[in-house]
Design a protein around this motif. Sequence first.
Motif, short mmCIF file in Angstrom:
data_model
loop_
_atom_site.label_atom_id
_atom_site.label_comp_id
_atom_site.label_asym_id
_atom_site.label_seq_id
_atom_site.Cartn_x
_atom_site.Cartn_y
_atom_site.Cartn_z
N LEU A 175 0.83 -1.20 0.00
CA LEU A 175 0.00 0.00 0.00
C LEU A 175 0.86 1.26 0.00
CD1 LEU A 175 -2.80 -1.07 2.51
CD2 LEU A 175 -2.99 -0.88 0.04
N ALA A 176 1.92 1.24 0.82
CA ALA A 176 2.83 2.39 0.87
C ALA A 176 3.51 2.60 -0.47
CB ALA A 176 3.86 2.19 1.97
N ALA A 177 3.90 1.50 -1.09
CA ALA A 177 4.54 1.61 -2.40
C ALA A 177 3.57 2.16 -3.43
CB ALA A 177 5.06 0.24 -2.83
N ALA A 178 2.29 1.72 -3.35
CA ALA A 178 1.29 2.22 -4.30
C ALA A 178 1.05 3.72 -4.08
CB ALA A 178 -0.01 1.44 -4.13
N GLU A 179 0.98 4.14 -2.79
CA GLU A 179 0.79 5.56 -2.50
C GLU A 179 1.99 6.38 -2.96
OE1 GLU A 179 -1.36 8.81 -1.27
OE2 GLU A 179 -1.99 6.71 -1.43
N GLU A 180 3.16 5.85 -2.73
CA GLU A 180 4.37 6.54 -3.19
C GLU A 180 4.39 6.66 -4.71
OE1 GLU A 180 9.25 6.10 -2.81
OE2 GLU A 180 7.89 4.72 -1.77
N HIS A 181 3.95 5.59 -5.37
CA HIS A 181 3.88 5.64 -6.83
C HIS A 181 2.88 6.69 -7.29
CE1 HIS A 181 3.87 4.25 -10.98
NE2 HIS A 181 2.56 4.15 -10.91
N LYS A 182 1.74 6.78 -6.59
CA LYS A 182 0.72 7.76 -6.94
C LYS A 182 1.26 9.18 -6.76
CE LYS A 182 -4.01 9.11 -5.74
NZ LYS A 182 -5.16 8.80 -4.85
N LEU A 183 1.94 9.43 -5.62
CA LEU A 183 2.52 10.75 -5.37
C LEU A 183 3.58 11.08 -6.41
CD1 LEU A 183 2.83 10.63 -1.48
CD2 LEU A 183 1.16 11.92 -2.83
N GLU A 184 4.37 10.11 -6.76
CA GLU A 184 5.41 10.34 -7.77
C GLU A 184 4.79 10.67 -9.12
OE1 GLU A 184 9.20 10.63 -9.48
OE2 GLU A 184 8.48 10.69 -7.40
N ARG A 185 3.70 9.97 -9.44
CA ARG A 185 3.02 10.27 -10.70
C ARG A 185 2.43 11.68 -10.68
NH1 ARG A 185 -1.89 6.49 -12.49
NH2 ARG A 185 -2.84 7.64 -10.77
N GLN A 186 1.85 12.08 -9.54
CA GLN A 186 1.32 13.44 -9.44
C GLN A 186 2.43 14.47 -9.55
OE1 GLN A 186 -0.76 13.43 -5.70
NE2 GLN A 186 -2.59 12.40 -6.53
N ARG A 187 3.56 14.18 -8.93
CA ARG A 187 4.69 15.11 -9.01
C ARG A 187 5.17 15.25 -10.46
NH1 ARG A 187 10.06 15.33 -9.30
NH2 ARG A 187 10.20 13.09 -9.64
N LEU A 188 5.21 14.12 -11.15
CA LEU A 188 5.64 14.17 -12.55
C LEU A 188 4.64 14.92 -13.42
CD1 LEU A 188 7.00 10.52 -13.00
CD2 LEU A 188 8.33 12.62 -12.79
N GLU A 189 3.34 14.71 -13.13
CA GLU A 189 2.34 15.43 -13.89
C GLU A 189 2.43 16.93 -13.64
OE1 GLU A 189 -1.33 13.67 -12.77
OE2 GLU A 189 -1.08 11.88 -14.07
N ALA A 190 2.63 17.33 -12.36
CA ALA A 190 2.79 18.75 -12.04
C ALA A 190 4.03 19.32 -12.70
CB ALA A 190 2.86 18.93 -10.52
N LEU A 191 5.10 18.55 -12.65
CA LEU A 191 6.33 18.99 -13.30
C LEU A 191 6.14 19.12 -14.80
CD1 LEU A 191 9.34 19.66 -12.99
CD2 LEU A 191 9.83 17.22 -13.23
N ARG A 192 5.38 18.19 -15.38
CA ARG A 192 5.10 18.26 -16.80
C ARG A 192 4.30 19.51 -17.14
NH1 ARG A 192 2.43 13.97 -17.14
NH2 ARG A 192 4.19 12.56 -17.45
N ALA A 193 3.29 19.84 -16.28
CA ALA A 193 2.49 21.04 -16.51
C ALA A 193 3.34 22.30 -16.41
CB ALA A 193 1.34 21.09 -15.50
N VAL A 194 4.23 22.32 -15.40
CA VAL A 194 5.13 23.48 -15.25
C VAL A 194 6.03 23.61 -16.46
CG1 VAL A 194 7.06 24.39 -13.90
CG2 VAL A 194 5.06 23.45 -12.74
N ASN A 195 6.56 22.50 -16.90
CA ASN A 195 7.44 22.55 -18.06
C ASN A 195 6.68 23.01 -19.31
OD1 ASN A 195 9.60 21.65 -16.56
ND2 ASN A 195 9.26 19.49 -17.06
N THR A 196 5.42 22.54 -19.43
CA THR A 196 4.61 22.97 -20.58
C THR A 196 4.34 24.47 -20.54
OG1 THR A 196 3.54 20.80 -20.64
CG2 THR A 196 2.44 22.59 -21.80
N ALA A 197 3.93 24.98 -19.34
CA ALA A 197 3.68 26.42 -19.20
C ALA A 197 4.95 27.23 -19.45
CB ALA A 197 3.13 26.71 -17.81
N ASP A 198 6.05 26.74 -18.92
CA ASP A 198 7.32 27.43 -19.12
C ASP A 198 7.70 27.45 -20.60
OD1 ASP A 198 9.76 28.66 -18.03
OD2 ASP A 198 10.72 26.84 -18.83
N ALA A 199 7.45 26.32 -21.27
CA ALA A 199 7.75 26.27 -22.70
C ALA A 199 6.88 27.24 -23.48
CB ALA A 199 7.56 24.85 -23.22
N LYS A 200 5.57 27.32 -23.10
CA LYS A 200 4.67 28.26 -23.78
C LYS A 200 5.11 29.70 -23.54
CE LYS A 200 0.50 25.39 -23.81
NZ LYS A 200 -0.90 25.26 -23.32
N ALA A 201 5.46 30.00 -22.27
CA ALA A 201 5.90 31.37 -21.94
C ALA A 201 7.16 31.73 -22.72
CB ALA A 201 6.15 31.49 -20.44
#
Length: 306
Positions: free
Chosen positions: A207-233
């Motif tokens: 369960l901890a590993a699954a939660e960690e994987h979920k958090l890591e995926r959210q972090r990557l998605e947020a990082l991807r959004a930041v990178n996309t916005a930065d690229a657009k800017a």
Amino acid sequence: MDLSRSSKANEATSKANSFFKAGLAKKVIPGLILLVVIFNSYFIVVEGHVGVVKRFGEAKHQENPGLHLKIPFIETVEMIEVRTRKNAEKMASSTKEQMPVTVEVSVNWTVNKEAALDLFKRYGGLTQFEQRILDPRFRSATKDTIPQFEAEQLIQDRASAIQGIEHRLAAEMEGFPVIVDNIQIENIVLPQKYINSIEIKQTEKNLAAAEEHKLERQRLEALRAVNTADAKAKGILKVAEAEAQSILLKGKAEAEAIQAKAKALKENPLIVKFTEAQQWDGKLPTTMMGGQGVMPIMDLRQPSKD
């Protein structure tokens, strides 16, 4: 008279049968004895064994696979297997944290072919060697090794435990005419309470590993959004910079053109006349204005036919 003759005839028949049986026995018995002697004068050693020849119970020499002769009724043969044998033991022990455990272990061992005679002389055969020498040392090596590992480590890393047993058993079996190898831990039986705790722990870990994987995926998605916005800017900034640079260059070009034109007009006034001539449409002015001493304004337009 008839009875006397019959009695004599029976007596003669009995004597004849006795004589025949005695003669047959004299022929058959030596033949049987000869066959027994022949069958006891040789022996066959099959592959994977050596034959230890004993004379009145004393081991004299050993023979390799094949057909061999021996002294009948005096020499006997004991077969010693020199192929790999397997011994298995099931024993109780305890782990490093003093948890009771039952382990099933096995070991393969092989008699040194050249030393089979010595093994028979010293230990009386394979069964005696197993019971008196190999099995006690094998149990001792196992029970000395298992307590050095925690239960979880013992389950997850059997190879280390096996290696420890091998080292101890090899040291204890040094000097004996056998080769010991391929030790295996066949099974490990732990208390049910500990097995349940392991299952709970593993579930929580999953369960901890699954939660960690979920958090890591959210972090990557947020990082991807930041990178996309930065690229657009950065893209918008690049476009603005390009437009500004274009305007700057265009203004600079126009200014340089004006300066060049002004310079040309200054240096050659006829260019103004030439420009006016280029822009004249070929029509004369219809009115003229003047002051004193000049001609009055005249309407040069032709009168309308109306």
